[in-house]
Scaffold this motif. Structure first.
Motif, PDB file in Angstrom:
ATOM      1  N   GLY A 120      95.027 -11.796 -65.452  1.00  0.00           N
ATOM      2  CA  GLY A 120      93.895 -12.720 -64.789  1.00  0.00           C
ATOM      3  C   GLY A 120      94.687 -13.407 -63.740  1.00  0.00           C
ATOM      4  N   SER A 121      93.958 -14.233 -62.882  1.00  0.00           N
ATOM      5  CA  SER A 121      94.545 -15.039 -61.870  1.00  0.00           C
ATOM      6  C   SER A 121      94.494 -16.597 -62.541  1.00  0.00           C
ATOM      7  CB  SER A 121      93.987 -14.928 -60.476  1.00  0.00           C
ATOM      8  OG  SER A 121      92.489 -15.166 -60.517  1.00  0.00           O
ATOM      9  N   GLU A 122      94.200 -16.837 -63.356  1.00  0.00           N
ATOM     10  CA  GLU A 122      93.924 -18.220 -63.834  1.00  0.00           C
ATOM     11  C   GLU A 122      95.303 -18.780 -63.928  1.00  0.00           C
ATOM     12  OE1 GLU A 122      92.392 -15.590 -65.149  1.00  0.00           O
ATOM     13  OE2 GLU A 122      90.358 -16.288 -64.290  1.00  0.00           O
ATOM     14  N   LYS A 123      95.263 -20.101 -63.548  1.00  0.00           N
ATOM     15  CA  LYS A 123      96.549 -20.987 -63.788  1.00  0.00           C
ATOM     16  C   LYS A 123      96.031 -22.375 -64.197  1.00  0.00           C
ATOM     17  CE  LYS A 123      99.377 -21.213 -60.395  1.00  0.00           C
ATOM     18  NZ  LYS A 123      99.812 -21.620 -59.182  1.00  0.00           N
ATOM     19  N   LEU A 124      96.944 -23.054 -65.111  1.00  0.00           N
ATOM     20  CA  LEU A 124      96.932 -24.248 -65.572  1.00  0.00           C
ATOM     21  C   LEU A 124      97.554 -25.339 -64.614  1.00  0.00           C
ATOM     22  CD1 LEU A 124      98.139 -23.706 -69.251  1.00  0.00           C
ATOM     23  CD2 LEU A 124      95.710 -23.883 -68.506  1.00  0.00           C
ATOM     24  N   GLU A 125      98.546 -25.071 -63.957  1.00  0.00           N
ATOM     25  CA  GLU A 125      99.136 -25.924 -63.108  1.00  0.00           C
ATOM     26  C   GLU A 125      98.139 -26.217 -61.699  1.00  0.00           C
ATOM     27  OE1 GLU A 125     102.334 -28.216 -61.854  1.00  0.00           O
ATOM     28  OE2 GLU A 125     102.486 -26.801 -63.547  1.00  0.00           O
ATOM     29  N   GLY A 126      98.129 -27.529 -61.618  1.00  0.00           N
ATOM     30  CA  GLY A 126      97.179 -27.750 -60.506  1.00  0.00           C
ATOM     31  C   GLY A 126      95.516 -28.025 -60.769  1.00  0.00           C
ATOM     32  N   ASN A 127      95.267 -27.740 -61.985  1.00  0.00           N
ATOM     33  CA  ASN A 127      94.074 -27.960 -62.601  1.00  0.00           C
ATOM     34  C   ASN A 127      93.771 -28.910 -63.682  1.00  0.00           C
ATOM     35  OD1 ASN A 127      92.493 -25.881 -60.798  1.00  0.00           O
ATOM     36  ND2 ASN A 127      94.037 -24.658 -61.946  1.00  0.00           N
ATOM     37  N   ILE A 128      92.979 -29.666 -63.929  1.00  0.00           N
ATOM     38  CA  ILE A 128      92.484 -30.135 -64.898  1.00  0.00           C
ATOM     39  C   ILE A 128      91.772 -29.504 -65.972  1.00  0.00           C
ATOM     40  CG2 ILE A 128      91.029 -32.397 -66.231  1.00  0.00           C
ATOM     41  CD1 ILE A 128      91.418 -33.591 -63.227  1.00  0.00           C
ATOM     42  N   SER A 129      92.443 -28.956 -67.221  1.00  0.00           N
ATOM     43  CA  SER A 129      91.796 -28.017 -68.010  1.00  0.00           C
ATOM     44  C   SER A 129      91.304 -28.603 -69.443  1.00  0.00           C
ATOM     45  CB  SER A 129      92.989 -26.891 -67.984  1.00  0.00           C
ATOM     46  OG  SER A 129      93.349 -26.351 -66.833  1.00  0.00           O
ATOM     47  N   ILE A 130      90.482 -27.669 -69.674  1.00  0.00           N
ATOM     48  CA  ILE A 130      89.939 -27.971 -71.267  1.00  0.00           C
ATOM     49  C   ILE A 130      90.323 -26.405 -71.748  1.00  0.00           C
ATOM     50  CG2 ILE A 130      88.098 -28.034 -72.729  1.00  0.00           C
ATOM     51  CD1 ILE A 130      88.644 -30.538 -70.793  1.00  0.00           C
ATOM     52  N   LEU A 131      91.445 -26.530 -72.592  1.00  0.00           N
ATOM     53  CA  LEU A 131      92.043 -25.401 -73.122  1.00  0.00           C
ATOM     54  C   LEU A 131      91.578 -25.188 -74.645  1.00  0.00           C
ATOM     55  CD1 LEU A 131      94.198 -22.991 -72.526  1.00  0.00           C
ATOM     56  CD2 LEU A 131      95.750 -24.625 -73.648  1.00  0.00           C
ATOM     57  N   GLY A 132      91.074 -23.653 -74.683  1.00  0.00           N
ATOM     58  CA  GLY A 132      90.528 -23.158 -76.036  1.00  0.00           C
ATOM     59  C   GLY A 132      90.953 -21.940 -76.272  1.00  0.00           C
ATOM     60  N   PHE A 133      90.831 -21.702 -77.813  1.00  0.00           N
ATOM     61  CA  PHE A 133      91.141 -20.299 -78.273  1.00  0.00           C
ATOM     62  C   PHE A 133      90.045 -19.791 -79.049  1.00  0.00           C
ATOM     63  CE2 PHE A 133      94.907 -22.764 -77.515  1.00  0.00           C
ATOM     64  CZ  PHE A 133      95.928 -22.000 -77.107  1.00  0.00           C
ATOM     65  N   LEU A 134      89.199 -18.746 -78.226  1.00  0.00           N
ATOM     66  CA  LEU A 134      88.178 -18.196 -79.002  1.00  0.00           C
ATOM     67  C   LEU A 134      88.504 -17.225 -80.277  1.00  0.00           C
ATOM     68  CD1 LEU A 134      85.685 -17.761 -76.158  1.00  0.00           C
ATOM     69  CD2 LEU A 134      85.901 -19.536 -77.926  1.00  0.00           C
ATOM     70  N   GLY A 135      89.674 -16.405 -80.128  1.00  0.00           N
ATOM     71  CA  GLY A 135      90.143 -15.664 -80.906  1.00  0.00           C
ATOM     72  C   GLY A 135      89.543 -14.240 -80.863  1.00  0.00           C
ATOM     73  N   THR A 136      89.529 -13.050 -81.930  1.00  0.00           N
ATOM     74  CA  THR A 136      88.976 -11.830 -81.705  1.00  0.00           C
ATOM     75  C   THR A 136      87.541 -11.621 -81.989  1.00  0.00           C
ATOM     76  OG1 THR A 136      89.746 -11.648 -84.128  1.00  0.00           O
ATOM     77  CG2 THR A 136      91.369 -10.957 -82.630  1.00  0.00           C
ATOM     78  N   ASP A 137      87.113 -12.771 -82.510  1.00  0.00           N
ATOM     79  CA  ASP A 137      85.359 -12.643 -83.008  1.00  0.00           C
ATOM     80  C   ASP A 137      84.786 -13.698 -82.035  1.00  0.00           C
ATOM     81  OD1 ASP A 137      83.062 -12.059 -84.025  1.00  0.00           O
ATOM     82  OD2 ASP A 137      83.594 -12.677 -86.119  1.00  0.00           O
ATOM     83  N   ILE A 138      84.477 -13.442 -80.923  1.00  0.00           N
ATOM     84  CA  ILE A 138      83.864 -14.382 -79.837  1.00  0.00           C
ATOM     85  C   ILE A 138      82.571 -14.382 -80.131  1.00  0.00           C
ATOM     86  CG2 ILE A 138      83.468 -14.441 -77.523  1.00  0.00           C
ATOM     87  CD1 ILE A 138      86.050 -13.221 -76.619  1.00  0.00           C
ATOM     88  N   GLU A 139      81.789 -13.552 -80.825  1.00  0.00           N
ATOM     89  CA  GLU A 139      80.327 -13.552 -81.205  1.00  0.00           C
ATOM     90  C   GLU A 139      80.386 -14.728 -81.971  1.00  0.00           C
ATOM     91  OE1 GLU A 139      76.452 -12.710 -81.032  1.00  0.00           O
ATOM     92  OE2 GLU A 139      77.997 -11.707 -79.847  1.00  0.00           O
TER      93      GLU A 139
END
Length: 212
Positions: free
Chosen positions: A46-65
């Motif tokens: 993907g083209s997502e970047k952390l640099e230059g953005n105010i980010s809320i970062l999360g980890f959803l894992g394998t079972d997103i449902e």
């Protein structure tokens, strides 16, 4: 005696209240950088970047449902109030080949709000673990590559949080399964960091105007 009480209520009490809130503003006027820079997302699809953005970062894992509750809480309490702020994003880290589950989640979220600020980065398990470790927190990533905690990153990829929370401990992340944690703590902290960048932007604009 009655006059004394009236004077205290009219003059002293308001002053005490003012000092209390003024102290609180000073205490939380700046959101400390706790670690960083956190790893960039160059190893992820993907083209997502952390640099230059105010980010809320999360980890959803394998079972997103089964993590949709986390996403919905975050969407309602944190994303919706601030998603129109420039360079603000919620970025979720998910394993590769999770596109179908992600599409289902985004479809459901879109029924509540504009989801243009929701981003997803797809990575291999080792890359996800490495990214989580680069946060340098006292928290652990689950075996399914998920975490109930979400993190505030500034434009320089520094992890922001509370170096001394109410319990005296360092608060690296916010429990997205807890509406109270999001609403009573994270919402205020996001507001602080956004205000910080607003002040910096106004200061830079004034500097440019004076230099012209």
């Amino acid at each position: 005696m009655k006059k004394t009480v009236v004077l205290v209520v009219l003059f002293v009490l308001p002053l005490v209240v003012y000092l209390f809130f003024a102290t609180g503003v000073t205490r939380f006027g700046i959101l400390p950088a706790l670690s960083g820079p956190v790893q960039e997302l160059s190893a992820f699809e993907g083209s997502e970047k952390l640099e230059g953005n105010i980010s809320i970062l999360g980890f959803l894992g394998t079972d997103i449902e089964n993590k949709k509750g986390v996403a919905f809480n975050l969407n309602q309490k944190i994303y919706k109030p601030y998603y129109e702020f420039k360079d603000f994003q919620v970025i979720m880290i998910v394993p590769k080949n999770s596109e179908v589950q992600v599409a289902s989640l985004v479809e459901e979220l879109s029924g509540f709000t504009d989801t243009s600020g929701w981003k997803f980065a797809y990575g291999e398990p080792e890359d996800i673990k490495s990214l989580f470790q680069s946060l340098e927190t006292d928290l652990e990533l689950g075996e399914d590559l998920s975490s109930p905690y979400v993190f505030i990153l500034d434009k320089e990829r520094m992890l922001r949080g509370r170096d001394e929370d109410e319990d005296g401990q360092t608060k690296y992340g916010f429990d997205a399964t807890s509406v109270a944690d999001l609403n009573n703590k994270m919402k205020d902290d996001v507001k602080i960091i956004l205000a910080e960048y607003r002040r910096a932007l106004k200061k830079n604009n004034k500097y440019k105007e004076s230099a012209e």
